[in-house]
Design a protein around this motif. Structure first.
Motif, PDB file in Angstrom:
ATOM      1  N   PHE A   1       0.855  -1.183  -0.016  1.00  0.00           N
ATOM      2  CA  PHE A   1       0.124   0.006   0.072  1.00  0.00           C
ATOM      3  C   PHE A   1       0.971   1.224  -0.250  1.00  0.00           C
ATOM      4  O   PHE A   1       0.360   2.294  -0.532  1.00  0.00           O
ATOM      5  CB  PHE A   1      -0.885  -0.075   1.193  1.00  0.00           C
ATOM      6  CG  PHE A   1      -2.045  -1.033   1.177  1.00  0.00           C
ATOM      7  CD1 PHE A   1      -3.196  -0.767   0.566  1.00  0.00           C
ATOM      8  CD2 PHE A   1      -1.725  -2.259   1.563  1.00  0.00           C
ATOM      9  CE1 PHE A   1      -4.429  -1.610   0.188  1.00  0.00           C
ATOM     10  CE2 PHE A   1      -2.866  -3.080   1.473  1.00  0.00           C
ATOM     11  CZ  PHE A   1      -4.125  -3.028   0.822  1.00  0.00           C
ATOM     12  N   VAL A   2       2.098   1.151   0.798  1.00  0.00           N
ATOM     13  CA  VAL A   2       3.066   2.339   0.568  1.00  0.00           C
ATOM     14  C   VAL A   2       3.697   2.596  -0.751  1.00  0.00           C
ATOM     15  O   VAL A   2       3.389   3.901  -1.240  1.00  0.00           O
ATOM     16  CB  VAL A   2       3.982   2.215   1.715  1.00  0.00           C
ATOM     17  CG1 VAL A   2       5.114   3.425   1.364  1.00  0.00           C
ATOM     18  CG2 VAL A   2       3.490   1.989   2.964  1.00  0.00           C
TER      19      VAL A   2
ATOM     20  N   ALA B   1      15.328   0.207   0.911  1.00  0.00           N
ATOM     21  CA  ALA B   1      14.226  -0.346   1.747  1.00  0.00           C
ATOM     22  C   ALA B   1      14.267  -1.957   1.836  1.00  0.00           C
ATOM     23  O   ALA B   1      13.955  -2.251   2.982  1.00  0.00           O
ATOM     24  CB  ALA B   1      12.818   0.038   1.093  1.00  0.00           C
ATOM     25  N   ALA B   2      14.856  -2.612   0.984  1.00  0.00           N
ATOM     26  CA  ALA B   2      14.711  -3.759   1.265  1.00  0.00           C
ATOM     27  C   ALA B   2      15.801  -4.415   1.814  1.00  0.00           C
ATOM     28  O   ALA B   2      15.727  -5.438   2.643  1.00  0.00           O
ATOM     29  CB  ALA B   2      14.670  -4.568  -0.269  1.00  0.00           C
TER      30      ALA B   2
ATOM     31  N   THR C   1      17.383   0.122   8.351  1.00  0.00           N
ATOM     32  CA  THR C   1      16.730   1.606   8.694  1.00  0.00           C
ATOM     33  C   THR C   1      15.555   1.348   9.562  1.00  0.00           C
ATOM     34  O   THR C   1      14.598   0.658   9.667  1.00  0.00           O
ATOM     35  CB  THR C   1      16.479   2.147   7.333  1.00  0.00           C
ATOM     36  OG1 THR C   1      15.571   1.675   6.562  1.00  0.00           O
ATOM     37  CG2 THR C   1      17.911   2.435   6.389  1.00  0.00           C
ATOM     38  N   PRO C   2      15.247   2.873   9.972  1.00  0.00           N
ATOM     39  CA  PRO C   2      14.101   2.666  11.039  1.00  0.00           C
ATOM     40  C   PRO C   2      12.938   2.832   9.807  1.00  0.00           C
ATOM     41  O   PRO C   2      12.675   2.935   8.797  1.00  0.00           O
ATOM     42  CB  PRO C   2      13.856   4.443  11.468  1.00  0.00           C
ATOM     43  CG  PRO C   2      15.383   4.571  11.529  1.00  0.00           C
ATOM     44  CD  PRO C   2      16.110   4.082  10.335  1.00  0.00           C
ATOM     45  N   ILE C   3      11.728   2.346  10.685  1.00  0.00           N
ATOM     46  CA  ILE C   3      10.487   1.879   9.823  1.00  0.00           C
ATOM     47  C   ILE C   3       9.962   3.195   9.153  1.00  0.00           C
ATOM     48  O   ILE C   3       9.615   2.971   7.983  1.00  0.00           O
ATOM     49  CB  ILE C   3       9.486   1.648  10.938  1.00  0.00           C
ATOM     50  CG1 ILE C   3       9.922   0.230  11.649  1.00  0.00           C
ATOM     51  CG2 ILE C   3       7.903   1.285  10.112  1.00  0.00           C
ATOM     52  CD1 ILE C   3      10.053  -0.887  10.856  1.00  0.00           C
TER      53      ILE C   3
ATOM     54  N   ILE D   1       9.164   5.724   3.823  1.00  0.00           N
ATOM     55  CA  ILE D   1       9.636   6.721   2.788  1.00  0.00           C
ATOM     56  C   ILE D   1      10.221   6.358   1.637  1.00  0.00           C
ATOM     57  O   ILE D   1       9.876   6.939   0.541  1.00  0.00           O
ATOM     58  CB  ILE D   1      10.462   7.960   3.489  1.00  0.00           C
ATOM     59  CG1 ILE D   1       9.446   8.613   4.841  1.00  0.00           C
ATOM     60  CG2 ILE D   1      10.764   8.971   2.477  1.00  0.00           C
ATOM     61  CD1 ILE D   1      10.211   9.521   5.658  1.00  0.00           C
ATOM     62  N   LEU D   2      11.322   5.365   1.773  1.00  0.00           N
ATOM     63  CA  LEU D   2      11.825   4.929   0.687  1.00  0.00           C
ATOM     64  C   LEU D   2      11.163   4.194  -0.224  1.00  0.00           C
ATOM     65  O   LEU D   2      10.810   4.305  -1.586  1.00  0.00           O
ATOM     66  CB  LEU D   2      13.014   4.137   1.110  1.00  0.00           C
ATOM     67  CG  LEU D   2      14.237   4.538   1.995  1.00  0.00           C
ATOM     68  CD1 LEU D   2      15.096   3.655   2.406  1.00  0.00           C
ATOM     69  CD2 LEU D   2      15.155   5.443   0.791  1.00  0.00           C
ATOM     70  N   LEU D   3      10.191   3.179   0.357  1.00  0.00           N
ATOM     71  CA  LEU D   3       9.010   2.488  -0.505  1.00  0.00           C
ATOM     72  C   LEU D   3       8.057   3.483  -1.111  1.00  0.00           C
ATOM     73  O   LEU D   3       7.827   3.283  -2.503  1.00  0.00           O
ATOM     74  CB  LEU D   3       8.225   1.536   0.358  1.00  0.00           C
ATOM     75  CG  LEU D   3       9.092   0.327   1.082  1.00  0.00           C
ATOM     76  CD1 LEU D   3       8.242  -0.327   1.895  1.00  0.00           C
ATOM     77  CD2 LEU D   3       9.528  -0.469  -0.112  1.00  0.00           C
ATOM     78  N   PHE D   4       7.692   4.552  -0.490  1.00  0.00           N
ATOM     79  CA  PHE D   4       6.876   5.536  -1.127  1.00  0.00           C
ATOM     80  C   PHE D   4       7.531   6.129  -2.145  1.00  0.00           C
ATOM     81  O   PHE D   4       6.916   6.210  -3.446  1.00  0.00           O
ATOM     82  CB  PHE D   4       6.321   6.671  -0.097  1.00  0.00           C
ATOM     83  CG  PHE D   4       5.528   7.482  -0.682  1.00  0.00           C
ATOM     84  CD1 PHE D   4       4.172   7.393  -0.640  1.00  0.00           C
ATOM     85  CD2 PHE D   4       5.919   8.991  -1.191  1.00  0.00           C
ATOM     86  CE1 PHE D   4       3.318   8.360  -1.047  1.00  0.00           C
ATOM     87  CE2 PHE D   4       5.194   9.698  -1.854  1.00  0.00           C
ATOM     88  CZ  PHE D   4       3.575   9.592  -1.844  1.00  0.00           C
ATOM     89  N   VAL D   5       8.693   6.588  -2.296  1.00  0.00           N
ATOM     90  CA  VAL D   5       9.573   7.263  -3.328  1.00  0.00           C
ATOM     91  C   VAL D   5       9.794   6.224  -4.338  1.00  0.00           C
ATOM     92  O   VAL D   5       9.751   6.340  -5.632  1.00  0.00           O
ATOM     93  CB  VAL D   5      10.970   7.650  -2.717  1.00  0.00           C
ATOM     94  CG1 VAL D   5      11.680   8.272  -3.861  1.00  0.00           C
ATOM     95  CG2 VAL D   5      10.706   8.969  -1.762  1.00  0.00           C
TER      96      VAL D   5
END
Length: 643
Positions: free
Chosen positions: A18-19, A50-51, A55-57, A62-66
């Motif tokens: 969803f992100v 992200a994978a 890193t913090p959640i 944010i990385l997944l959104f980008v």
């Protein structure tokens, strides 16, 4: 609070698709094309970070959104579907037929045409879709010549509405239109099994339920099924895959149970699962591979694998894996009605039957009845926001429709259609005749349901903001794990309520204009009036605008009065002049510019003027009761205005 947050860790993966989808949705919803160089590189870097990085959640989210945003941008640029610069009338084209889509009164033929014929500077070919009314339709692979009128795919008729230009771009279609006097210059060698079965069966039920053609039903009948809440039957998805896979599994399981020499070595359910999977894969290709069908096939694949491994496939994690896979195949799918309806239903059902797991009666009949009622209720509730978003109305008796009509399709119509489509190859048609009789019987029932008082509700336009709140609320209900308080229900209710309030508070439009200003509509005395009763390039605008103004779509398109091509419309806050003809523009533009009572000037013809530049409205827009003007974005990669 710390205990609640720590309790969410097992479900964090469920938020991942969803992100990513939210990032892609933001890209597709932008009013202008984002200028992002090296978007593929950004997509790869953000995904890997992200994978694989610890890193913090929040940073990972944010990385997944980008990543979702960049991946959608990169995928869009990679397609690079040619775009025709302008509409073309009575143009002679010659090309090869690549596919055919059948409708009740015509056929839609997809033709591969050289780009120079369409005034496109790029090398290569384009696909155009033309509607034809012929007694004998050519077949895929034929080379034909015809005279056609072609239109560039249009932007939405309202902000946030269905973007036909975007849909055409991602389906590889450069132009649509109509043609006649087709001449076949060369017979093709392409053997298309879908068209072969279509010609042999000559049945709208086979076309819709087996071959996956989406426009075979007459418009009035489709409206009846939608009003009864079972329009999803005509889009091949999990319902159809479950029936086909279940039948095949039962048949092969019974067959191999009767062969002791085989089942001593391999369990019968394993062999049956493999053959059932092969059957649904064939069904996937025959049905046209729609997004809902792909989702259902991937879920069926997980189910078959789980059956062989002795594990359960019905889990939210598996649904999220399928979601991610389809997103990577084509990020545009997240914007389509089929994707949203399909996944909203499956997420709701899997959550309800695996997490909530309600207690059912011991009595087998009552247990079956309760299961059917609860399944229909959950599916209807989880899909209702997306039905309102895409179809501008919500059937209020969908639970009744599903409970009454789905068994008829499951145990009568679908088996007869499947058997009939196979026997039609040998010119045996009686199963299809029986299925047709059962279909009309079910249609009568659907008619009664659709004519019940308050059968449908027509909400105001569901904005992007409203649907985001509602979807987030649904995600909280499904994904948030409560500790002591039912925090998931509390959060879900709050966000869904906010989204519902936004929808309820949205004012009704009072004036519409398409981006080319060819068609306008105004609400006067509770009735919507148009400048013309038909427009080939804006066929769906009439019904959409009627829906949004709470008008009956089955009424004729009433025209507003004009004075030699000059229309004067009065909304609660504005007085608008619309000019349709050149003579009217030439004779009235100076007077309209000087008239202080005229707030805005709209013209089908391009106009500019220093004296009244503040009055001239360009592009597609909608004016609401409160005087707010919202424009339709037309500067995207898939718009011809962008070229």
């Amino acid at each position: 609070m710390n205990e609640t947050l720590e309790n969410q860790r097992p479900n964090l993966f469920l938020w991942v698709p969803f992100v990513m989808a939210a990032g892609a949705a933001l890209y597709f919803s932008c009013s202008h094309e984002p200028k992002l160089p090296f978007c593929w590189l950004f997509a790869i870097i953000t995904f890997c970070a992200a994978a694989f990085l610890r890193t913090p959640i929040i940073i990972r989210g944010i990385l997944l959104f980008v990543f979702g945003f960049c991946y959608a941008n990169a995928y869009t640029n990679m397609l690079d579907t040619p775009i025709m610069p302008r509409d073309m009338h009575d143009i002679s084209i010659t090309g090869r037929i690549t596919a055919i889509d059948h409708t009740p009164d015509k056929a839609r033929i997809f033709i591969r045409v050289p780009n120079p014929v369409l005034n496109i500077k790029a090398n290569g070919d384009s696909i155009v879709r033309v509607s034809v009314e012929l007694d004998t339709v050519p077949k895929p692979g034929d080379i034909i010549s015809t005279t056609a009128t072609l239109f560039t795919p249009t932007p939405p008729d309202i902000y946030g509405g269905f973007d036909f230009a975007r849909w055409a771009y991602f389906n590889g279609i450069t132009a649509t239109g109509y043609a006649d006097n087709i001449t076949i210059s060369s017979n093709g060698t392409t053997n298309n099994i879908r068209d072969w079965l279509h010609n042999k069966s000559d049945s709208i039920l086979v076309d819709s339920l087996v071959l996956g053609y989406k426009n075979t039903l007459p418009k009035a009948e489709r409206a009846t099924w939608v009003s009864a809440g079972v329009g999803h039957i005509w889009s091949i998805s999990g319902f159809h895959m479950t029936l086909i896979g279940g039948w095949l599994f039962a048949i092969f399981y019974f067959i191999f149970r009767c062969i002791p020499s085989v089942v001593r070595r391999i369990p019968a359910r394993h062999i049956a699962a493999i053959f059932a999977w092969i059957g649904v894969m064939i069904y996937l290709f025959v049905s046209g591979m729609g997004v809902a069908t792909i989702r259902a096939f991937l879920m069926a694949t997980l189910l078959m694998v789980a059956a062989i491994m002795g594990r359960s496939a019905f889990s939210l994690r598996n649904v999220c894996l399928v979601f991610c896979l389809i997103f990577l195949i084509n990020p545009y799918y997240v914007m389509t009605a089929g994707f949203q309806l399909s996944f909203s239903a499956i997420f709701g059902l899997v959550w309800f039957w695996t997490v909530v797991n309600p207690k059912l009666p011991e009595n087998r009949i009552l247990r079956t009845l309760c299961t059917a009622v609860l399944t229909a209720t959950i599916a209807s509730l989880f899909t209702a926001p997306f039905v309102a978003l895409h179809f501008y109305s919500v059937p209020l008796y969908s639970i009744i429709g599903n409970l009454v009509l789905l068994p008829i399709f499951s145990f009568v119509i679908m088996p007869l259609v499947i058997i009939g489509s196979l026997l039609a190859l040998f010119n045996v048609y009686f199963p299809l005749h029986i299925a047709d009789y059962a279909y009309h019987w079910a249609l009568d029932i659907a008619n009664h349901i659709s004519h019940l008082p308050f059968a449908t509700m027509t909400p105001a336009h569901v904005s992007n903001t409203a649907i985001c709140f509602i979807v987030f609320g649904m995600m909280c209900i499904v994904f948030v794990r409560p500790v002591r308080l039912k925090i998931n229900y509390i959060l879900g209710a709050i966000f869904i309520l906010i989204g519902t309030i936004i929808v309820a508070a949205t004012p009704r439009p009072v004036f519409f204009a398409t981006p080319d200003h060819e068609l306008v509509g105004v609400v006067q005395n509770g009735e919507i009036l148009f400048n013309k009763s038909r427009a080939s390039n804006h066929y769906f605008a009439f019904d959409i605008w009627k829906h949004l103004t709470n008008s009956d779509i089955n009424t004729q398109n009433n025209r507003a009065k004009h004075n030699r091509g000059l229309y004067i419309f009065e909304t609660p806050k504005y007085k608008i002049a619309y000019i349709q003809k050149f003579t009217a523009l030439q004779n009235n533009i100076a007077k309209l510019c000087d008239d202080e009572n005229i707030d805005f000037i709209v013209s089908y013809l391009e106009i500019n003027g220093d004296r009244c530049a503040n009055k001239i409205l360009h592009g597609g827009f909608t004016i609401y009761e409160n005087g707010k003007i919202i424009y339709v974005p037309t500067s995207r990669r898939w718009n011809n205005l962008h070229q």
